[in-house]
Design a protein around this motif. Structure first.
Motif, short mmCIF file in Angstrom:
data_model
loop_
_atom_site.label_atom_id
_atom_site.label_comp_id
_atom_site.label_asym_id
_atom_site.label_seq_id
_atom_site.Cartn_x
_atom_site.Cartn_y
_atom_site.Cartn_z
N GLY A 82 1.16 -17.45 7.83
CA GLY A 82 1.37 -16.04 7.98
C GLY A 82 0.49 -15.25 8.05
N ALA A 83 -0.71 -15.24 7.53
CA ALA A 83 -2.04 -14.46 7.75
C ALA A 83 -2.64 -14.67 9.12
CB ALA A 83 -2.73 -14.67 6.43
N ARG A 84 -2.32 -15.90 9.44
CA ARG A 84 -3.08 -16.29 10.81
C ARG A 84 -2.02 -15.67 11.91
NH1 ARG A 84 -4.11 -20.85 7.89
NH2 ARG A 84 -2.54 -22.30 8.78
N LEU A 85 -1.01 -15.76 11.70
CA LEU A 85 0.14 -15.38 12.61
C LEU A 85 0.00 -13.40 12.77
CD1 LEU A 85 3.18 -17.31 11.75
CD2 LEU A 85 1.78 -17.07 14.12
N LEU A 86 -0.09 -13.09 11.41
CA LEU A 86 -0.37 -11.71 11.38
C LEU A 86 -1.43 -11.04 12.12
CD1 LEU A 86 0.55 -8.83 10.54
CD2 LEU A 86 -0.50 -8.89 8.35
N ALA A 112 6.12 -11.32 1.61
CA ALA A 112 5.80 -10.65 2.66
C ALA A 112 5.08 -9.47 2.34
CB ALA A 112 6.77 -10.48 3.89
N GLN A 113 5.31 -8.46 1.61
CA GLN A 113 4.78 -7.45 1.17
C GLN A 113 3.31 -7.55 0.90
OE1 GLN A 113 7.37 -5.07 -1.54
NE2 GLN A 113 9.03 -5.72 -0.44
N LYS A 114 2.98 -8.79 -0.09
CA LYS A 114 1.90 -8.83 -0.60
C LYS A 114 0.82 -9.36 0.55
CE LYS A 114 3.02 -10.05 -5.40
NZ LYS A 114 3.01 -11.11 -6.30
N LEU A 115 1.47 -9.93 1.63
CA LEU A 115 0.73 -10.24 2.67
C LEU A 115 0.16 -9.27 3.65
CD1 LEU A 115 -0.47 -12.21 5.14
CD2 LEU A 115 1.96 -12.38 6.05
N TYR A 116 1.20 -8.24 3.85
CA TYR A 116 0.84 -7.06 4.61
C TYR A 116 -0.25 -6.11 3.79
CZ TYR A 116 5.07 -8.62 7.00
OH TYR A 116 5.93 -9.29 7.86
N ARG A 118 -2.31 -7.19 1.75
CA ARG A 118 -3.96 -7.66 2.04
C ARG A 118 -4.65 -7.40 3.30
NH1 ARG A 118 -1.97 -13.52 1.53
NH2 ARG A 118 -3.61 -13.72 3.35
N PHE A 119 -3.70 -7.21 4.10
CA PHE A 119 -4.28 -6.76 5.47
C PHE A 119 -4.38 -5.06 5.44
CE2 PHE A 119 -3.54 -11.02 6.72
CZ PHE A 119 -4.19 -11.24 7.93
N GLY A 120 -4.06 -4.51 4.58
CA GLY A 120 -4.50 -2.98 4.52
C GLY A 120 -2.97 -2.05 4.94
N PHE A 121 -1.95 -2.94 4.94
CA PHE A 121 -0.66 -2.08 5.16
C PHE A 121 -0.32 -1.16 3.88
CE2 PHE A 121 -0.21 -4.92 8.68
CZ PHE A 121 0.47 -4.28 9.53
N GLU A 122 0.10 0.00 4.08
CA GLU A 122 0.36 0.65 3.02
C GLU A 122 1.95 1.30 3.39
OE1 GLU A 122 -2.32 3.93 3.08
OE2 GLU A 122 -3.80 2.87 2.06
N PRO A 123 2.71 1.12 2.16
CA PRO A 123 4.14 1.57 2.02
C PRO A 123 4.10 3.21 2.42
CG PRO A 123 3.59 0.54 0.00
CD PRO A 123 2.37 0.84 0.83
N ILE A 124 5.10 3.44 3.29
CA ILE A 124 5.13 5.02 3.68
C ILE A 124 6.76 5.33 3.65
CG2 ILE A 124 3.32 5.19 5.25
CD1 ILE A 124 4.99 5.03 7.55
N MET A 141 5.89 0.17 6.43
CA MET A 141 4.49 0.17 6.26
C MET A 141 3.74 0.47 7.22
SD MET A 141 4.41 -3.39 3.76
CE MET A 141 3.19 -2.87 2.74
N ARG A 142 2.53 0.85 6.96
CA ARG A 142 1.82 1.41 8.33
C ARG A 142 0.36 0.94 7.87
NH1 ARG A 142 1.98 7.34 8.79
NH2 ARG A 142 0.76 7.22 6.82
N LEU A 143 -0.37 0.63 8.98
CA LEU A 143 -1.88 0.18 8.86
C LEU A 143 -2.49 0.91 10.16
CD1 LEU A 143 -4.10 -1.58 8.33
CD2 LEU A 143 -3.35 -3.12 10.01
N ASN A 144 -3.51 1.83 9.34
CA ASN A 144 -4.29 2.65 10.51
C ASN A 144 -5.54 1.58 10.84
OD1 ASN A 144 -2.97 5.05 10.20
ND2 ASN A 144 -3.56 5.18 8.20
N ASP A 145 -5.79 1.72 12.26
CA ASP A 145 -7.03 1.05 12.92
C ASP A 145 -6.74 -0.67 12.63
OD1 ASP A 145 -9.22 0.23 14.23
OD2 ASP A 145 -10.55 1.12 12.76
N PRO A 146 -5.87 -1.30 13.36
CA PRO A 146 -5.73 -2.71 13.15
C PRO A 146 -7.13 -3.55 13.56
CG PRO A 146 -4.67 -1.94 14.90
CD PRO A 146 -5.27 -0.53 14.35
N SER A 147 -7.90 -3.09 14.26
CA SER A 147 -9.05 -3.61 14.45
C SER A 147 -9.83 -4.03 13.51
CB SER A 147 -9.94 -2.86 15.38
OG SER A 147 -10.48 -1.90 14.85
N THR A 148 -9.80 -3.36 12.07
CA THR A 148 -10.54 -3.49 11.03
C THR A 148 -9.86 -4.75 9.92
OG1 THR A 148 -9.62 -1.84 9.99
CG2 THR A 148 -11.50 -1.33 11.06
N SER A 149 -8.88 -5.25 10.38
CA SER A 149 -8.12 -6.22 9.16
C SER A 149 -8.22 -7.56 9.89
CB SER A 149 -6.87 -5.47 9.38
OG SER A 149 -6.61 -4.33 8.91
#
Length: 160
Positions: A82-86, A112-116, A118-124, A141-149
């Protein structure tokens, strides 16, 4: 993901999401937007030999990406697939020049929430009754600047 992947994807989709599985037409529609210079989608599959073990998709519009789906075969849970796909979707979001990535996740899908997270997604927020017909709420959930994750996530062969 290619057209010939749709049948095994549908099989996995129906196993994992029996109440709200996507239709064949939905996947065809997404793939229609995944090719060429005007592509706004990225769909990938993970293979173990000839067996499809996962898939994922991202839609991009302007500077916003949206994770459409991620699915991993049950016997592959806990393997990092799942992490590799994300990570692959976040690489695509970076290539699409997305400043942020959004997603919806079932409120009862803690794995799934824990996976997200770990990548820096935050509940909004929440979308009440988002998943039908079961009337299950979605956590937005939202992730700002996906290039850093996506640094350092490698493994199983992921194909576009």
């Amino acid at each position: 993901m290619r057209w010939w992947d749709i049948d095994p994807v549908l099989e996995l989709e129906k196993d994992l999401f029996p109440e709200d599985a996507w239709s064949r037409g939905m996947f065809w529609s997404e793939l229609a937007h995944a090719r060429g210079s005007e592509a706004t989608r990225r769909y990938v599959v993970a293979l173990d030999g000839d067996r499809l073990v996962g898939y994922a998709g991202l839609a991009a519009a302007g500077d916003l990406g949206d994770v459409q789906t991620i699915a991993v075969r049950r016997d592959q849970w806990g393997t990092g697939l799942g992490a590799r796909l994300l990570a692959e979707l976040l690489r695509a979001a970076t290539a699409f020049e997305c400043a942020e990535v959004m997603l919806e996740c079932r409120v009862d899908n803690v794995r799934a929430q824990k996976l997200y997270e770990r990548f820096g997604f935050e509940p909004i927020g929440f979308r009440r009754g988002y998943y039908q017909p079961g009337n299950v709420d979605a956590l937005v959930m939202r992730l700002n600047d996906p290039s850093t994750s996506v640094n350092g996530v490698q493994g199983t062969e992921i194909n576009g």
